[in-house]
Enzyme design. Structure first.
Site, mmCIF file in Angstrom:
data_model
loop_
_atom_site.group_PDB
_atom_site.id
_atom_site.type_symbol
_atom_site.label_atom_id
_atom_site.label_comp_id
_atom_site.label_asym_id
_atom_site.label_seq_id
_atom_site.Cartn_x
_atom_site.Cartn_y
_atom_site.Cartn_z
ATOM 1 N N SER A 140 -29.815 -3.395 1.508
ATOM 2 C CA SER A 140 -31.374 -4.475 1.725
ATOM 3 C C SER A 140 -31.201 -5.423 0.935
ATOM 4 O O SER A 140 -30.084 -6.385 0.595
ATOM 5 C CB SER A 140 -32.011 -3.486 0.587
ATOM 6 O OG SER A 140 -33.201 -3.852 0.170
ATOM 7 N N TYR A 154 -33.249 -1.185 -8.482
ATOM 8 C CA TYR A 154 -33.701 -0.914 -7.221
ATOM 9 C C TYR A 154 -31.933 -1.495 -6.609
ATOM 10 O O TYR A 154 -31.337 -0.997 -5.641
ATOM 11 C CB TYR A 154 -34.353 -1.139 -6.684
ATOM 12 C CG TYR A 154 -34.451 -0.289 -4.911
ATOM 13 C CD1 TYR A 154 -34.099 0.848 -4.212
ATOM 14 C CD2 TYR A 154 -34.072 -1.376 -3.797
ATOM 15 C CE1 TYR A 154 -34.238 1.795 -3.048
ATOM 16 C CE2 TYR A 154 -34.705 -1.976 -2.300
ATOM 17 C CZ TYR A 154 -34.050 -0.385 -2.678
ATOM 18 O OH TYR A 154 -34.521 0.428 -1.080
#
Length: 252
Positions: A140, A154
């Site tokens: 990401s 995350y």
């Protein structure tokens, strides 16, 4: 061409989106996820649209590590080997550290990193045996820096996953006589089931179809690292890497 592709987390969102793009390009697919009924529906759609391809589905909870190894072996047997594995399954739970959300943060680490490690292990065992293959991990853009609030854990798991891929790639540098590639893909904001409940959509978010096509193009290039979509996420990733934390907070 990497003919046969296994995708984890393929029952919805980007996993299903990538499956549709690769099916249109003539690839045989092994689709895995917990929700088998969704996989079966996707399989039926793809085989109806593209009768020449093979699609197999397997129930897989990536947090069951023994099942990961068993399913990867079964999928390889189904398709006569796997040419590419896309480590895509993940979750987006979490809370600001120190606010009583440890269990949600732990689940995120378990699924996004520990389970991803199991998938990488299973894939690389197969690729080493075949001396060929392409391991792809979906990281990401948030992995570029430590992120605040609910994104902290995350982002950390996605950074760890990118470093894991780089370490695996490093092991291949001096190996001769193989055709094994390892790629880390850093998506920006792409609409998916994981974020469809968010009321305020982040700036720069693209739709699932556009994002899936960009992901497939990046993966097919087999570059070690790719940020997708390139615009605006490549320049934004540079800013995220180097800007003071106060600016980073205002960007997310």
């Amino acid at each position: 061409m990497r003919k046969t592709i296994l995708i984890t987390g393929a029952s919805s969102g980007l996993g299903a989106g990538m499956a549709r793009v690769w099916a249109a390009k003539g690839h045989d697919l092994a689709l895995t996820a917990r929700r088998v009924e969704r996989l079966e529906a996707l399989k039926a759609d793809l085989e109806a649209a593209y009768p020449s391809i093979r699609v197999v589905v397997h129930a897989l909870d990536v947090d069951d590590h023994e099942q990961v190894f068993a399913v990867f072996k079964a999928a390889a047997a189904d398709l006569g080997g796997l040419d590419r594995v896309v480590v895509n399954a993940g979750i987006g739970k979490g809370g600001r550290i120190g606010t009583g959300r440890f269990e949600a943060n732990r689940e995120t680490v378990q699924t996004n990193f520990v389970a991803a490690l199991a998938q990488c292990e299973a894939a690389m065992e197969h690729f080493y045996e075949r001396r060929s293959g392409h391991l792809v991990v979906i990281s990401s853009v948030s992995a570029m820096r430590g992120m605040p609030g609910s994104m902290t854990t995350y982002a950390a798991t996605k950074a760890g996953l990118a470093h894991l891929a780089e370490g695996i790639r490093s092991d291949l540098v001096n190996r001769k006589g193989h055709d094994i590639a390892v790629s880390a893909i850093f998506p920006g904001y792409i609409a998916s089931e994981m974020n469809d409940q968010v009321e305020q959509k982040p700036k720069g978010m693209v739709d699932t179809v556009t994002g899936s096509k960009a992901l497939v193009a990046a993966i097919d290039s087999e570059k070690p690292e790719r940020i997708v979509p390139s615009w605006p996420w490549r320049p934004l990733a540079f800013v995220l890497r180097h800007a003071p934390l106060g600016i980073v907070r205002r960007m997310v």
